[in-house]
Design a protein around this motif. Structure first.
Motif, PDB file in Angstrom:
ATOM      1  N   ARG A   1      34.777  10.046  34.040  1.00 54.05           N
ATOM      2  CA  ARG A   1      34.630  10.901  33.016  1.00 54.05           C
ATOM      3  C   ARG A   1      35.848  11.746  32.817  1.00 54.05           C
ATOM      4  O   ARG A   1      36.395  12.658  33.709  1.00 54.05           O
ATOM      5  CB  ARG A   1      33.314  11.800  33.130  1.00 54.05           C
TER       6      ARG A   1
ATOM      7  N   TRP B   1      29.089   7.566  31.096  1.00 54.08           N
ATOM      8  CA  TRP B   1      30.298   7.272  30.610  1.00 54.08           C
ATOM      9  C   TRP B   1      30.694   5.889  31.144  1.00 54.08           C
ATOM     10  O   TRP B   1      30.401   5.615  32.344  1.00 54.08           O
ATOM     11  CB  TRP B   1      31.353   8.355  31.071  1.00 54.08           C
ATOM     12  N   PRO B   2      31.403   5.217  30.109  1.00 52.31           N
ATOM     13  CA  PRO B   2      31.675   5.566  28.855  1.00 52.31           C
ATOM     14  C   PRO B   2      30.409   5.527  27.998  1.00 52.31           C
ATOM     15  O   PRO B   2      29.253   5.002  28.352  1.00 52.31           O
ATOM     16  CB  PRO B   2      32.601   4.305  28.402  1.00 52.31           C
TER      17      PRO B   2
ATOM     18  N   SER C   1      29.057   5.419  23.580  1.00 55.06           N
ATOM     19  CA  SER C   1      29.572   5.463  22.054  1.00 55.06           C
ATOM     20  C   SER C   1      29.120   6.383  21.422  1.00 55.06           C
ATOM     21  O   SER C   1      28.012   7.373  21.634  1.00 55.06           O
ATOM     22  CB  SER C   1      28.747   4.209  21.552  1.00 55.06           C
TER      23      SER C   1
ATOM     24  N   HIS D   1      35.624  14.357  20.434  1.00 57.15           N
ATOM     25  CA  HIS D   1      36.420  13.273  21.296  1.00 57.15           C
ATOM     26  C   HIS D   1      36.501  12.142  20.865  1.00 57.15           C
ATOM     27  O   HIS D   1      37.498  11.401  20.912  1.00 57.15           O
ATOM     28  CB  HIS D   1      35.872  13.758  23.101  1.00 57.15           C
ATOM     29  N   LEU D   2      35.196  11.593  20.618  1.00 57.87           N
ATOM     30  CA  LEU D   2      34.952  10.265  20.444  1.00 57.87           C
ATOM     31  C   LEU D   2      35.460   9.992  18.945  1.00 57.87           C
ATOM     32  O   LEU D   2      36.110   8.824  18.610  1.00 57.87           O
ATOM     33  CB  LEU D   2      33.295   9.892  20.378  1.00 57.87           C
TER      34      LEU D   2
ATOM     35  N   ILE E   1      39.377   9.619  19.227  1.00 57.94           N
ATOM     36  CA  ILE E   1      39.391   8.082  19.999  1.00 57.94           C
ATOM     37  C   ILE E   1      39.621   6.871  18.777  1.00 57.94           C
ATOM     38  O   ILE E   1      40.519   6.152  18.573  1.00 57.94           O
ATOM     39  CB  ILE E   1      38.433   7.756  20.913  1.00 57.94           C
TER      40      ILE E   1
END
Length: 202
Positions: A131, A146-147, A149, A192-193, A196
């Motif tokens: 993580r 982790w991971p 979605s 964060h997501l 990405i």
């Protein structure tokens, strides 16, 4: 031809209504509709039949018995969710900025964001935790692995927000503080997501 699922109508009886008769004196009809007993007891209900709940609602006046000044004060308090507020610039005047009061779990505003790819612990031992360091606490707060979605994060957040919302816990302060922690964790994971999924272009 398949039939459509019938929608729940707004005037249908409450599925959670108790098996009892209407609270209106002399009425023997089933009580399927709730109404607050007073503005001081909004979560304490009368149970009426459809005819009498309509009658009750038509005569309901939340501000009945209050002076104009009390009504204005109540409206002003509602604007700030019944939390204390001050004029801009009055709080903390003359005091230095305290970074500890700022919720910035990723360190983006303070310039102390964790280095990407850091994989060493104190003493030079390899870090086997996959993580990202900045997301470990948010993931633990939401109980996620982790991971993960973005859809999983959103689904988990909605479930926890419903469970710990003060309105669902009779205004419990501990639930309110827990919800604040959940909100901070959700914000960090979502940021964060999203970064990405949609990296900034040079």
């Amino acid at each position: 031809m398949t039939s459509r699922t019938q929608r729940h109508r707004a005037f249908d009886p409450d599925p959670a209504a108790p098996d009892r008769t209407c609270d209106m004196p002399g009425c023997t009809h089933a009580a399927g509709y709730r109404a607050p007993r007073s503005r001081q007891a909004l979560n304490d209900y009368w149970w009426f039949c459809l005819e009498h709940v309509r009658q009750y609602n038509a005569n309901w006046d939340f501000y009945k018995g209050m002076t104009p000044g009390q009504i204005e004060a109540h409206l002003r308090a509602d604007v700030s969710w019944n939390r204390p507020s001050w004029r801009l610039g009055q709080v903390g005047r003359g005091q230095p900025f305290d970074e500890e009061q700022l919720l910035d779990p990723l360190g983006l505003l303070t310039g102390r964001a964790p280095l990407a790819g850091r994989n060493k612990r104190a003493g030079g031992r390899a870090n086997t935790d996959p993580r990202p360091e900045a997301l470990r606490e948010p993931l633990e707060t939401l109980g996620l692995g982790w991971p993960v979605s973005l859809d999983e994060v959103k689904s988990r957040y909605k479930d926890l927000a419903r469970r710990h919302h003060p309105d669902a816990n009779n205004g419990d302060r501990d639930a309110e503080e827990r919800l604040k922690t959940i909100n901070v964790a959700y914000t960090a994971l979502r940021a964060h997501l999203n970064a990405i999924r949609h990296p900034a272009t040079a």
